[in-house]
Design an enzyme around this catalytic site. Structure first.
Site, short mmCIF file in Angstrom:
data_model
loop_
_atom_site.label_atom_id
_atom_site.label_comp_id
_atom_site.label_asym_id
_atom_site.label_seq_id
_atom_site.Cartn_x
_atom_site.Cartn_y
_atom_site.Cartn_z
N GLU A 27 0.85 -1.19 0.00
CA GLU A 27 0.00 0.00 0.00
C GLU A 27 0.88 1.24 0.00
OE1 GLU A 27 -3.65 2.12 2.56
OE2 GLU A 27 -2.78 0.21 3.22
N ASN A 72 -6.61 1.74 2.89
CA ASN A 72 -7.32 3.01 2.97
C ASN A 72 -6.92 3.97 1.86
OD1 ASN A 72 -8.49 1.96 5.26
ND2 ASN A 72 -7.33 3.23 6.69
N ASN A 172 -12.33 -1.18 -0.49
CA ASN A 172 -11.61 -1.70 0.68
C ASN A 172 -12.23 -1.17 1.96
OD1 ASN A 172 -8.95 -2.90 1.88
ND2 ASN A 172 -9.13 -0.86 2.78
N GLU A 173 -12.58 -2.08 2.86
CA GLU A 173 -13.12 -1.71 4.18
C GLU A 173 -14.24 -0.69 4.07
OE1 GLU A 173 -9.91 -0.78 6.85
OE2 GLU A 173 -9.25 -2.87 6.93
N TYR A 244 -6.76 -7.92 12.58
CA TYR A 244 -5.43 -7.71 13.15
C TYR A 244 -5.49 -8.14 14.61
CZ TYR A 244 -4.34 -4.97 9.00
OH TYR A 244 -4.12 -4.57 7.69
N GLU A 292 -6.54 -9.02 4.32
CA GLU A 292 -5.74 -8.23 5.27
C GLU A 292 -5.73 -8.96 6.59
OE1 GLU A 292 -5.86 -4.03 6.14
OE2 GLU A 292 -6.71 -3.61 4.17
N GLN A 351 1.63 -5.93 6.00
CA GLN A 351 1.90 -5.74 4.58
C GLN A 351 3.20 -6.44 4.21
OE1 GLN A 351 1.35 -1.68 3.26
NE2 GLN A 351 -0.52 -1.44 4.44
#
Length: 512
Positions: A27, A72, A172-173, A244, A292, A351
């Site tokens: 990212e 993001n 994304n999200e 996470y 992720e 990542q």
């Protein structure tokens, strides 16, 4: 010494491990791109500015697919800013990470880097501040051979042949309240369905993943997936999950148990997806893309560890230093993903370089492996083939996992965690690979394994990752402080073997 048993049968499988389970994520945040994969002027940089020392480590790590450009970042990204002559590309504010994006690296450069690294690209379209037609335009630019405005534009930019990107993410999200353009599930579901239609019209060979829940803790979890699939079920192949894990409370037993929450998350989303199919009386099965996941908490709070003042280019943020216990948890999550290989068809460790990453670099200096590098690299190397249904007998323990996402401290009970977390793969070329996490921090464990249908096996390789100091980590000055060592306690018999696992350890045993 603790005792455990495992029963394996060559004919009893969960499913074939998709190579895309071993993906990663690049990212435009911090030094993930600039100073990570790309650093012109570095002693190892090639003519395009890609760090060859990083490339070598990426090839050793073994990711198979890489998600890009976010994260993001993707939700305010104009892909057109990152194509064409580099000296004419605009600088933009990166709102997500409070930095300045020079757009020196864009879609074409990333695809070139993927070819050098031998990985498949996974591209994310912006459905937060742009719309379905823009997503279709990017597919056309990347994948159409020629003869249209956008495909010819790509050719004038220097990429004559189409990129043939096969895996695409619809934003994304999109459920996250922190996220630019966060939607309700109804709003997003409708936009996602429209985008997927147009993208498939541009190239009917692509695979498409809808944006799922950004975390199991969110109040919309479950309702989000159900509603999105009401709209997009017929147009997508998979739905995304993110998580996470943390050890904010410094409770190592709870931390080591936390990968079991990943199992629960997967199984709940599978149930929701299958309910959507049942309502349609459809034989189609929506797959899962866990695109992720990682351990991340030290640089998640406070804010100054996530952003720097003054809108700098590529500031050093989110540079988590990983310990032995973090590596054990990463190994546990990999086991969870592998043990759901029938439905989890892709996954991305977030990542790849510098930013919550298995690979770290010094600007102008060396690159090195973090502790979490090793379980990922070993899993990517050895977990190729049929995942077996492992029947495990082992003592369990109770744990309460801490999550700070709510307004007040919250503890989530983990279903009683077995001290042994195990996955086994019947390898494509023959043989058997086992991946074992001993969560007992005090006692060694002997695992007695019965392996039906394999005949007599011999140990080809056996390693263990552990340390007397679970907080130990690698660094520029001590890049090999933590690394796998030979595991000596493997005794092989006829269709059976035993493994002695040290306390708090990640072990890999490959037999042929």
């Amino acid at each position: 010494m603790r005792q455990a048993k495992a029963l394996l049968d060559r004919d009893l499988t969960i499913g074939r491990a998709d190579p895309r389970l071993f993906g990663a994520f690049v990212e435009h945040v911090g030094r993930g791109v600039y100073g990570g994969i790309y650093e012109p002027g570095h002693p190892t940089a090639d003519e395009r500015g890609f760090r060859r020392d990083v490339l070598d480590l990426v090839k050793e790590l073994g990711p198979t697919i890489i998600k890009y450009p976010g994260g993001n970042f993707s939700s305010t990204y104009n892909w057109e800013d990152g194509v064409g002559p580099v000296d004419k590309r605009p600088r933009r504010l990166n709102y997500a990470w409070r930095s300045t994006e020079p757009n020196t690296v864009g879609t074409n450069e990333f695809i070139d880097w993927c070819r050098l690294a031998g990985v498949e690209p996974m591209l994310v379209v912006n459905l937060a501040t742009r719309g379905p037609q823009d997503a279709g335009y990017l597919v056309e630019y990347c994948n159409h051979p020629g003869g249209t405005m956008l495909s010819e534009l790509r050719r004038t930019h220097g990429w004559d042949k189409p990129h043939n990107v096969k895996f695409w993410c619809l934003g994304n999200e999109m459920d996250g309240p922190w996220h630019t353009g966060a939607d309700t599930p109804d709003e997003y579901g409708r936009v996602a369905a429209r985008a997927a239609k147009i993208m498939r019209w541009a190239d009917n060979s692509i695979e498409i993943a809808a944006s799922g829940s950004s975390g199991r803790h969110l109040p919309t979890f479950g309702y989000w997936e159900e509603t999105v699939l009401q709209h997009a079920f017929d147009y997508v192949d998979s739905i995304a999950l993110h998580t996470y894990l943390n050890n904010w409370k410094d409770d190592v037993l709870a931390f080591l148990a936390s990968p079991d929450l990943v199992d629960a998350f997967i199984e709940e989303v599978v149930a929701i997806a299958d309910a959507a199919a049942a309502k349609r009386r459809s034989a189609k099965r929506i797959m899962l893309s866990f695109d992720e996941w990682n351990v991340w908490y030290r640089t998640r709070r406070p804010r100054e560890s996530r952003v720097k003042p003054g809108w700098p280019i590529a500031p050093p943020v989110l540079e988590e230093v990983y310990s032995v216990e973090d590596a054990l948890v990463v190994g546990g999550v990999l086991i969870s993903l592998l043990n759901h290989a029938d439905r989890v068809r892709s996954a991305c460790l977030a990542q790849l370089v510098n930013v919550i990453a298995p690979i770290m670099t010094e600007t102008g200096g060396p690159a090195w492996r973090q502790t979490i590098f090793y379980p990922f690299a070993q899993m990517s190397r050895f977990a190729r083939g049929d995942v077996l249904k492992a029947s495990v007998e082992c003592e369990t323990y109770a744990a309460a996992y801490y999550s700070p996402h709510d307004a007040k401290d919250a503890f989530y009970p983990v279903p009683r965690a077995a001290y042994l977390k195990l996955s086994a793969v019947a390898n494509e070329g023959g043989g058997l690979s086992l991946f074992a996490l001993n969560r007992d921090v005090e006692q060694e464990m002997t695992v007695s394994v019965k392996a039906r249908g394999f005949g007599r096996l011999a140990v080809a390789e056996a390693t263990v990752l552990t340390d007397s100091d679970l907080k130990a980590a690698n660094s520029e000055g001590a890049p090999d402080r933590v690394r796998p060592a030979r595991l000596s306690g493997v005794a092989v018999g006829s269709e059976s073997f035993s493994i002695d696992l040290p306390p708090a350890s990640w072990s890999v045993v490959h037999l042929i």
